[in-house]
Design a protein around this motif. Structure first.
Motif, PDB file in Angstrom:
ATOM      1  N   PHE A 158      -7.369   0.030  -0.152  1.00  0.00           N
ATOM      2  CA  PHE A 158      -6.770   1.250   0.391  1.00  0.00           C
ATOM      3  C   PHE A 158      -6.876   2.423  -0.587  1.00  0.00           C
ATOM      4  CE2 PHE A 158      -4.606  -2.118   2.770  1.00  0.00           C
ATOM      5  CZ  PHE A 158      -4.619  -1.614   4.064  1.00  0.00           C
ATOM      6  N   GLY A 159      -7.721   2.307  -1.608  1.00  0.00           N
ATOM      7  CA  GLY A 159      -7.848   3.354  -2.607  1.00  0.00           C
ATOM      8  C   GLY A 159      -8.288   4.680  -2.012  1.00  0.00           C
ATOM      9  N   LEU A 160      -7.719   5.766  -2.513  1.00  0.00           N
ATOM     10  CA  LEU A 160      -8.058   7.119  -2.058  1.00  0.00           C
ATOM     11  C   LEU A 160      -8.229   8.040  -3.259  1.00  0.00           C
ATOM     12  CD1 LEU A 160      -5.524   7.642   0.892  1.00  0.00           C
ATOM     13  CD2 LEU A 160      -7.976   7.197   1.094  1.00  0.00           C
ATOM     14  N   ASN A 161      -9.253   8.871  -3.213  1.00  0.00           N
ATOM     15  CA  ASN A 161      -9.439   9.841  -4.286  1.00  0.00           C
ATOM     16  C   ASN A 161      -8.247  10.790  -4.374  1.00  0.00           C
ATOM     17  OD1 ASN A 161     -11.921   8.715  -4.651  1.00  0.00           O
ATOM     18  ND2 ASN A 161     -13.080  10.585  -4.348  1.00  0.00           N
ATOM     19  N   GLY A 162      -7.794  11.037  -5.598  1.00  0.00           N
ATOM     20  CA  GLY A 162      -6.711  11.996  -5.815  1.00  0.00           C
ATOM     21  C   GLY A 162      -5.319  11.453  -5.598  1.00  0.00           C
ATOM     22  N   LEU A 163      -5.190  10.176  -5.267  1.00  0.00           N
ATOM     23  CA  LEU A 163      -3.888   9.606  -4.918  1.00  0.00           C
ATOM     24  C   LEU A 163      -2.934   9.597  -6.107  1.00  0.00           C
ATOM     25  CD1 LEU A 163      -2.942   8.074  -2.194  1.00  0.00           C
ATOM     26  CD2 LEU A 163      -2.967   6.050  -3.657  1.00  0.00           C
ATOM     27  N   SER A 164      -1.714  10.044  -5.869  1.00  0.00           N
ATOM     28  CA  SER A 164      -0.615   9.894  -6.815  1.00  0.00           C
ATOM     29  C   SER A 164       0.502   9.172  -6.066  1.00  0.00           C
ATOM     30  CB  SER A 164      -0.126  11.261  -7.311  1.00  0.00           C
ATOM     31  OG  SER A 164       0.625  11.921  -6.305  1.00  0.00           O
ATOM     32  N   THR A 165       1.646   8.973  -6.707  1.00  0.00           N
ATOM     33  CA  THR A 165       2.744   8.313  -6.001  1.00  0.00           C
ATOM     34  C   THR A 165       3.241   9.148  -4.823  1.00  0.00           C
ATOM     35  OG1 THR A 165       4.305   9.269  -7.600  1.00  0.00           O
ATOM     36  CG2 THR A 165       3.566   6.995  -7.993  1.00  0.00           C
ATOM     37  N   ILE A 166       3.022  10.462  -4.864  1.00  0.00           N
ATOM     38  CA  ILE A 166       3.442  11.312  -3.734  1.00  0.00           C
ATOM     39  C   ILE A 166       2.657  10.957  -2.488  1.00  0.00           C
ATOM     40  CG2 ILE A 166       3.475  13.685  -2.866  1.00  0.00           C
ATOM     41  CD1 ILE A 166       3.991  14.612  -5.729  1.00  0.00           C
ATOM     42  N   SER A 167       1.320  10.970  -2.578  1.00  0.00           N
ATOM     43  CA  SER A 167       0.504  10.655  -1.405  1.00  0.00           C
ATOM     44  C   SER A 167       0.482   9.159  -1.106  1.00  0.00           C
ATOM     45  CB  SER A 167      -0.920  11.180  -1.585  1.00  0.00           C
ATOM     46  OG  SER A 167      -1.431  10.853  -2.850  1.00  0.00           O
ATOM     47  N   LEU A 168       0.763   8.314  -2.109  1.00  0.00           N
ATOM     48  CA  LEU A 168       0.865   6.883  -1.849  1.00  0.00           C
ATOM     49  C   LEU A 168       1.996   6.603  -0.867  1.00  0.00           C
ATOM     50  CD1 LEU A 168       0.220   3.896  -2.349  1.00  0.00           C
ATOM     51  CD2 LEU A 168       1.679   3.999  -4.385  1.00  0.00           C
ATOM     52  N   LEU A 169       3.121   7.276  -1.044  1.00  0.00           N
ATOM     53  CA  LEU A 169       4.234   7.088  -0.109  1.00  0.00           C
ATOM     54  C   LEU A 169       3.841   7.524   1.298  1.00  0.00           C
ATOM     55  CD1 LEU A 169       7.315   8.273  -2.213  1.00  0.00           C
ATOM     56  CD2 LEU A 169       6.622   5.931  -1.682  1.00  0.00           C
ATOM     57  N   GLU A 170       3.144   8.639   1.411  1.00  0.00           N
ATOM     58  CA  GLU A 170       2.709   9.100   2.723  1.00  0.00           C
ATOM     59  C   GLU A 170       1.712   8.126   3.336  1.00  0.00           C
ATOM     60  OE1 GLU A 170       1.574  13.240   2.865  1.00  0.00           O
ATOM     61  OE2 GLU A 170       2.791  13.687   1.103  1.00  0.00           O
ATOM     62  N   GLN A 171       0.826   7.592   2.502  1.00  0.00           N
ATOM     63  CA  GLN A 171      -0.142   6.613   2.981  1.00  0.00           C
ATOM     64  C   GLN A 171       0.559   5.365   3.523  1.00  0.00           C
ATOM     65  OE1 GLN A 171      -2.404   4.609  -0.058  1.00  0.00           O
ATOM     66  NE2 GLN A 171      -4.186   4.358   1.265  1.00  0.00           N
ATOM     67  N   LEU A 172       1.513   4.844   2.757  1.00  0.00           N
ATOM     68  CA  LEU A 172       2.222   3.627   3.178  1.00  0.00           C
ATOM     69  C   LEU A 172       3.015   3.863   4.453  1.00  0.00           C
ATOM     70  CD1 LEU A 172       3.447   2.401  -0.327  1.00  0.00           C
ATOM     71  CD2 LEU A 172       1.712   1.315   1.120  1.00  0.00           C
ATOM     72  N   LYS A 173       3.648   5.014   4.565  1.00  0.00           N
ATOM     73  CA  LYS A 173       4.424   5.317   5.771  1.00  0.00           C
ATOM     74  C   LYS A 173       3.530   5.452   6.999  1.00  0.00           C
ATOM     75  CE  LYS A 173       8.150   7.572   3.185  1.00  0.00           C
ATOM     76  NZ  LYS A 173       8.788   8.871   2.806  1.00  0.00           N
ATOM     77  N   THR A 174       2.288   5.838   6.782  1.00  0.00           N
ATOM     78  CA  THR A 174       1.329   5.911   7.887  1.00  0.00           C
ATOM     79  C   THR A 174       0.803   4.539   8.260  1.00  0.00           C
ATOM     80  OG1 THR A 174       0.636   8.125   7.162  1.00  0.00           O
ATOM     81  CG2 THR A 174      -0.864   6.956   8.628  1.00  0.00           C
ATOM     82  N   LEU A 175       0.641   3.667   7.267  1.00  0.00           N
ATOM     83  CA  LEU A 175       0.065   2.345   7.508  1.00  0.00           C
ATOM     84  C   LEU A 175       1.065   1.363   8.110  1.00  0.00           C
ATOM     85  CD1 LEU A 175      -1.997   1.907   4.215  1.00  0.00           C
ATOM     86  CD2 LEU A 175      -2.919   2.271   6.511  1.00  0.00           C
ATOM     87  N   ILE A 176       2.316   1.464   7.743  1.00  0.00           N
ATOM     88  CA  ILE A 176       3.313   0.483   8.185  1.00  0.00           C
ATOM     89  C   ILE A 176       3.383   0.350   9.708  1.00  0.00           C
ATOM     90  CG2 ILE A 176       5.813   0.062   8.295  1.00  0.00           C
ATOM     91  CD1 ILE A 176       5.907   0.853   5.322  1.00  0.00           C
ATOM     92  N   PRO A 177       3.329   1.437  10.479  1.00  0.00           N
ATOM     93  CA  PRO A 177       3.343   1.285  11.947  1.00  0.00           C
ATOM     94  C   PRO A 177       2.147   0.523  12.509  1.00  0.00           C
ATOM     95  CG  PRO A 177       3.974   3.519  11.334  1.00  0.00           C
ATOM     96  CD  PRO A 177       3.466   2.864  10.088  1.00  0.00           C
ATOM     97  N   THR A 178       1.065   0.354  11.744  1.00  0.00           N
ATOM     98  CA  THR A 178      -0.080  -0.413  12.229  1.00  0.00           C
ATOM     99  C   THR A 178       0.194  -1.910  12.209  1.00  0.00           C
ATOM    100  OG1 THR A 178      -1.153  -0.701  10.054  1.00  0.00           O
ATOM    101  CG2 THR A 178      -1.606   1.348  11.266  1.00  0.00           C
ATOM    102  N   LYS A 179       1.325  -2.300  11.572  1.00  0.00           N
ATOM    103  CA  LYS A 179       1.727  -3.702  11.449  1.00  0.00           C
ATOM    104  C   LYS A 179       0.767  -4.515  10.586  1.00  0.00           C
ATOM    105  CE  LYS A 179       4.149  -3.672  15.907  1.00  0.00           C
ATOM    106  NZ  LYS A 179       4.291  -4.302  17.233  1.00  0.00           N
ATOM    107  N   VAL A 180       0.088  -3.842   9.655  1.00  0.00           N
ATOM    108  CA  VAL A 180      -0.780  -4.548   8.723  1.00  0.00           C
ATOM    109  C   VAL A 180       0.068  -5.392   7.779  1.00  0.00           C
ATOM    110  CG1 VAL A 180      -0.787  -2.582   7.122  1.00  0.00           C
ATOM    111  CG2 VAL A 180      -2.619  -4.275   7.003  1.00  0.00           C
ATOM    112  N   LYS A 181      -0.432  -6.565   7.411  1.00  0.00           N
ATOM    113  CA  LYS A 181       0.262  -7.473   6.514  1.00  0.00           C
ATOM    114  C   LYS A 181      -0.611  -7.766   5.293  1.00  0.00           C
ATOM    115  CE  LYS A 181       3.757  -7.924   9.305  1.00  0.00           C
ATOM    116  NZ  LYS A 181       5.059  -7.282   8.968  1.00  0.00           N
ATOM    117  N   CYS A 182       0.033  -7.819   4.121  1.00  0.00           N
ATOM    118  CA  CYS A 182      -0.670  -8.109   2.867  1.00  0.00           C
ATOM    119  C   CYS A 182       0.073  -9.209   2.131  1.00  0.00           C
ATOM    120  CB  CYS A 182      -0.735  -6.873   1.991  1.00  0.00           C
ATOM    121  SG  CYS A 182      -1.619  -5.468   2.715  1.00  0.00           S
ATOM    122  N   GLU A 183      -0.581 -10.338   1.931  1.00  0.00           N
ATOM    123  CA  GLU A 183       0.074 -11.443   1.225  1.00  0.00           C
ATOM    124  C   GLU A 183       0.307 -11.090  -0.240  1.00  0.00           C
ATOM    125  OE1 GLU A 183      -0.677 -16.178   0.225  1.00  0.00           O
ATOM    126  OE2 GLU A 183      -1.805 -15.189   1.823  1.00  0.00           O
TER     127      GLU A 183
END
Length: 378
Positions: free
Chosen positions: A228-253
């Protein structure tokens, strides 16, 4: 680039990596035999076969060498590194993405730099993306070129420079300090949209969250993993990324969070960084993750650390790593640092493992990839 959206915006193939480093179309079954570079009155053609041979052997034909002679040693290395990028993409997700409004806009945007006598620039780009992604090696410069449905790909370099400059532009001025605009940039949006389409209702044995250094690996960590790496990512955009991904119901062991270098570069406060990282860990845990590992923020070379347009001061990166260890202790998650040790000498990135002082070259990425595989138990 390095990751999917860099290829999307540079659909002309190798030239964007070289010069700025920086639906199936119902078309004839052809492939580009040569790339023609056009810049004002200058024009030169390079056989695609020569580009492939160079990527495999590092030996340039006379045609390609005459073009490479215009480049500095650093840019030649960037070109060679870019040729090694081969992305394994979800074909169904890619097909859906380029048929979205944003995908069509990106294709239309990029097609302006492609010179064709007919009006088939956009269908040709769509076809090359899909067919190139279907190649055994995945989507890369050569697979894209070899899938392009015309014997010749003519690229106007001046237009590419203008288009990519517009795509990367942010509301801040060039003189302003760097900041996190991943979620607001066209490239960040298209990359995140691809991710949401590719991981819908899927479960992975390992997930990697990180910035451009992680993105540079592509999906090379083996079956059952997702980068899920993204150019320019910091903890600010990481939170936005995770909040966008969670509704997809993706699971990571298992999940690896490799973040911090951009936080240091953007000057994010210690308090905000710690708060964001803790919140990111909490969000990852909602993905059904059983194990979370943190990776220390990446150091740059001394020269890069002294240039505020390139990287953060080494002292700031060191402070971010102190905070990462503090958060890890609080959240009871391990910091996996041992495998990264070969990258550094006294907390300074080794010069032979980078092409720009801040990012890893091919050899550096091999070390990083091996460290991640050890964490994932692969």
């Amino acid at each position: 680039m390095k990751y999917f959206y860099r290829l999307l915006i540079s659909l002309s193939g190798c030239l964007i990596f070289l010069l700025l480093h920086s639906c199936l179309g119902l078309l004839p079954s052809l492939a580009a035999e040569k790339v023609t570079v056009r810049y004002g009155l200058f024009e030169q053609s390079i056989p695609v076969a020569d580009i492939r041979d160079y990527s495999q052997t590092q030996k340039a034909s006379s045609d390609l060498q005459s073009f490479l002679d215009y480049l500095s040693a650093k840019d030649k290395q960037k070109f060679q590194d870019a040729l090694q990028v081969k992305m394994s993409l979800d074909i169904a997700a890619l097909d859906k993405l380029i048929n979205t409004g944003m995908g069509k806009q990106i294709l239309s945007f990029a097609s302006q730099a492609i010179a064709r006598r007919d009006q088939a620039s956009i269908p040709a780009l769509r076809s090359a993306l899909i067919l190139g992604a279907k190649s055994p090696d995945g989507l890369g410069i050569t697979s894209f070129l070899e899938a392009y449905p015309s014997s010749q790909l003519v690229v106007d370099v001046s237009k590419i420079q203008k288009l990519v400059g517009m795509a990367n532009s942010s509301s801040s001025s060039a003189a302003a300090p760097p900041k996190d605009d991943v979620s607001s940039s066209p490239l960040g949006k298209i990359a995140l949209q691809y991710q949401t389409l590719a991981v819908q209702d899927k479960q992975f044995s390992g997930c990697l969250f990180g910035d451009s250094i992680s993105a540079g690996l592509g999906n090379t960590l083996g079956n059952g993993t997702f980068n899920f790496g993204l150019n320019g990512l910091s903890t600010i955009s990481l939170l936005e990324q995770l909040k966008t991904l969670i509704p997809t119901k993706v699971k990571c062991e298992k999940a690896i969070i490799a973040i911090g270098g951009n936080d240091a570069w953007y000057g994010i406060s210690d308090e905000l960084f710690s708060k964001n990282l803790q919140e990111a860990i909490a969000l990852v845990r909602t993905m059904g993750t059983k194990e979370i590992f943190l990776i220390p923020a990446f150091y740059s070379t001394v020269a890069a650390s002294l240039d505020p347009t390139v990287a953060a001061p080494l002292s700031k990166v060191e402070q971010i790593n102190v905070l990462i260890n503090q958060v890890a202790e609080t959240e009871k998650v391990p910091v996996a640092a041992a495998g990264l040790a070969p990258l550094y000498e006294n907390n300074v990135l080794r010069g032979n493992l980078t092409s720009d002082g801040d990012h890893l070259n091919t050899e550096g990425l091999k070390i990083y990839r091996q460290a991640l595989l050890q964490i994932l138990g692969k």
